[in-house]
Design a protein around this motif. Structure first.
Motif, PDB file in Angstrom:
ATOM      1  N   UNK A   1      26.496 -22.541 -26.915  1.00  0.00           N
ATOM      2  CA  UNK A   1      25.145 -23.127 -26.997  1.00  0.00           C
ATOM      3  C   UNK A   1      24.410 -22.618 -28.248  1.00  0.00           C
ATOM      4  N   UNK A   2      24.504 -21.333 -28.507  1.00  0.00           N
ATOM      5  CA  UNK A   2      23.761 -20.798 -29.645  1.00  0.00           C
ATOM      6  C   UNK A   2      24.479 -20.944 -30.975  1.00  0.00           C
ATOM      7  N   UNK A   3      25.727 -21.427 -30.904  1.00  0.00           N
ATOM      8  CA  UNK A   3      26.488 -21.547 -32.143  1.00  0.00           C
ATOM      9  C   UNK A   3      25.919 -22.687 -32.994  1.00  0.00           C
ATOM     10  N   UNK A   4      25.634 -22.387 -34.240  1.00  0.00           N
ATOM     11  CA  UNK A   4      25.101 -23.412 -35.132  1.00  0.00           C
ATOM     12  C   UNK A   4      26.259 -23.999 -35.935  1.00  0.00           C
ATOM     13  N   UNK A   5      26.437 -25.308 -35.809  1.00  0.00           N
ATOM     14  CA  UNK A   5      27.516 -25.970 -36.547  1.00  0.00           C
ATOM     15  C   UNK A   5      26.911 -26.862 -37.640  1.00  0.00           C
ATOM     16  N   UNK A   6      27.765 -27.561 -38.337  1.00  0.00           N
ATOM     17  CA  UNK A   6      27.314 -28.511 -39.377  1.00  0.00           C
ATOM     18  C   UNK A   6      26.458 -27.843 -40.451  1.00  0.00           C
ATOM     19  N   UNK A   7      26.841 -26.629 -40.815  1.00  0.00           N
ATOM     20  CA  UNK A   7      26.082 -25.925 -41.856  1.00  0.00           C
ATOM     21  C   UNK A   7      26.264 -26.671 -43.188  1.00  0.00           C
ATOM     22  N   UNK A   8      25.176 -26.875 -43.939  1.00  0.00           N
ATOM     23  CA  UNK A   8      25.296 -27.635 -45.189  1.00  0.00           C
ATOM     24  C   UNK A   8      26.311 -27.009 -46.149  1.00  0.00           C
ATOM     25  N   UNK A   9      26.975 -27.869 -46.895  1.00  0.00           N
ATOM     26  CA  UNK A   9      28.058 -27.429 -47.778  1.00  0.00           C
ATOM     27  C   UNK A   9      27.605 -26.348 -48.761  1.00  0.00           C
ATOM     28  N   UNK A  10      26.379 -26.461 -49.251  1.00  0.00           N
ATOM     29  CA  UNK A  10      25.912 -25.527 -50.294  1.00  0.00           C
ATOM     30  C   UNK A  10      25.360 -24.230 -49.709  1.00  0.00           C
ATOM     31  N   UNK A  11      25.262 -24.164 -48.384  1.00  0.00           N
ATOM     32  CA  UNK A  11      24.519 -23.072 -47.751  1.00  0.00           C
ATOM     33  C   UNK A  11      25.082 -21.684 -48.092  1.00  0.00           C
ATOM     34  N   UNK A  12      26.418 -21.546 -47.976  1.00  0.00           N
ATOM     35  CA  UNK A  12      27.013 -20.220 -48.200  1.00  0.00           C
ATOM     36  C   UNK A  12      26.798 -19.748 -49.638  1.00  0.00           C
ATOM     37  N   UNK A  13      26.913 -20.659 -50.582  1.00  0.00           N
ATOM     38  CA  UNK A  13      26.693 -20.288 -51.991  1.00  0.00           C
ATOM     39  C   UNK A  13      25.243 -19.850 -52.199  1.00  0.00           C
ATOM     40  N   UNK A  14      24.321 -20.524 -51.522  1.00  0.00           N
ATOM     41  CA  UNK A  14      22.901 -20.141 -51.661  1.00  0.00           C
ATOM     42  C   UNK A  14      22.663 -18.774 -51.014  1.00  0.00           C
ATOM     43  N   UNK A  15      23.299 -18.538 -49.861  1.00  0.00           N
ATOM     44  CA  UNK A  15      23.161 -17.221 -49.206  1.00  0.00           C
ATOM     45  C   UNK A  15      23.654 -16.123 -50.154  1.00  0.00           C
TER      46      UNK A  15
END
Ligand code: SAM
Length: 194
Positions: A1-15
């Motif tokens: 339930x708390x798992x967040x999916x569909x993370x945007x493609x660029x998200x990890x690079x921005x992190x």
């Protein structure tokens, strides 16, 4: 339930870049996921983000927008905005590197359907002016409304007073969510103030 999916493609690079810069006010995954869902509920919308940071929430908003929607994202920190601009090359977004106080006061374009207020201007400051930029039926979205470890002295009282002000108004309805850092979703119901 708390798992967040569909993370945007660029998200990890921005992190990665966000951590490298030592930026310590990033929006989290839960906020991003909810913003994406709200953006997707409004096809052909005009969306405003006040406080781009490095573009973490921006990437989520973009990923929920349809091809006809447009996003303006404002921040006064050129270094942070440059990360967002580099990672989020998309014709639907306009990055504005400007002082939010000046931008809010001078904006005279079309009103917005969804507004993420994530800087002092637009939230604790210039709320009336910012809320006036929303359409009736538009959504005003804020996070960081539950006590956070990095809140400075006096901020808890400021947040409580802000919530009381929102709850006293007759031109909106709102829901407070124990989600992320404490989200409040406000829907504007009238153009008549109070
Ligand atoms: C909480 S952070 C935004 C985080 C971002 N939404 C994210 O997804 O990570 C607040 C942002 O407000 C910006 N800010 C602070 N004062 C401002 C001002 N006067 N005008 C515009 N932006 C401002 C900061 O540079 C910072 O990036």
């Amino acid at each position: 339930m708390n798992r967040i999916k569909d993370i945007p493609a660029q998200y990890e690079a921005i992190v990665f870049k966000t951590k490298a810069l030592g930026f310590d006010m990033p929006s989290d995954l839960q906020t991003g996921s909810l913003l994406k869902t709200l953006a997707a509920s409004k096809p052909g919308s005009r969306i405003l983000e006040l406080g781009t940071g490095t573009g973490l929430a921006t990437s989520w908003i973009l990923s929920g927008m349809d091809p006809q929607s447009r996003l303006i994202s404002v921040d006064n920190n050129a270094l942070l905005v440059s990360v967002a601009q580099e990672q989020l090359k998309d014709e639907r977004i306009e990055f504005v590197c400007a002082d939010g106080y000046e931008w809010i006061r001078s904006y005279n374009g079309a009103p917005f359907d969804l507004l993420f207020a994530d800087a002092m201007p637009g939230k604790y400051d210039l709320f009336e002016e910012t809320f006036a930029l929303l359409k009736t039926g538009g959504i005003y979205f804020i996070d960081d409304m539950l006590p956070q470890p990095n809140w400075p002295e006096g901020h808890a009282q400021k947040a409580a007073a802000f919530i009381t002000m929102l709850e006293s108004r007759t031109d909106l309805v709102l829901t407070k969510l124990n989600w992320s850092t404490g989200i409040i979703i406000v829907t504007k119901t009238s153009n008549n103030k109070l």
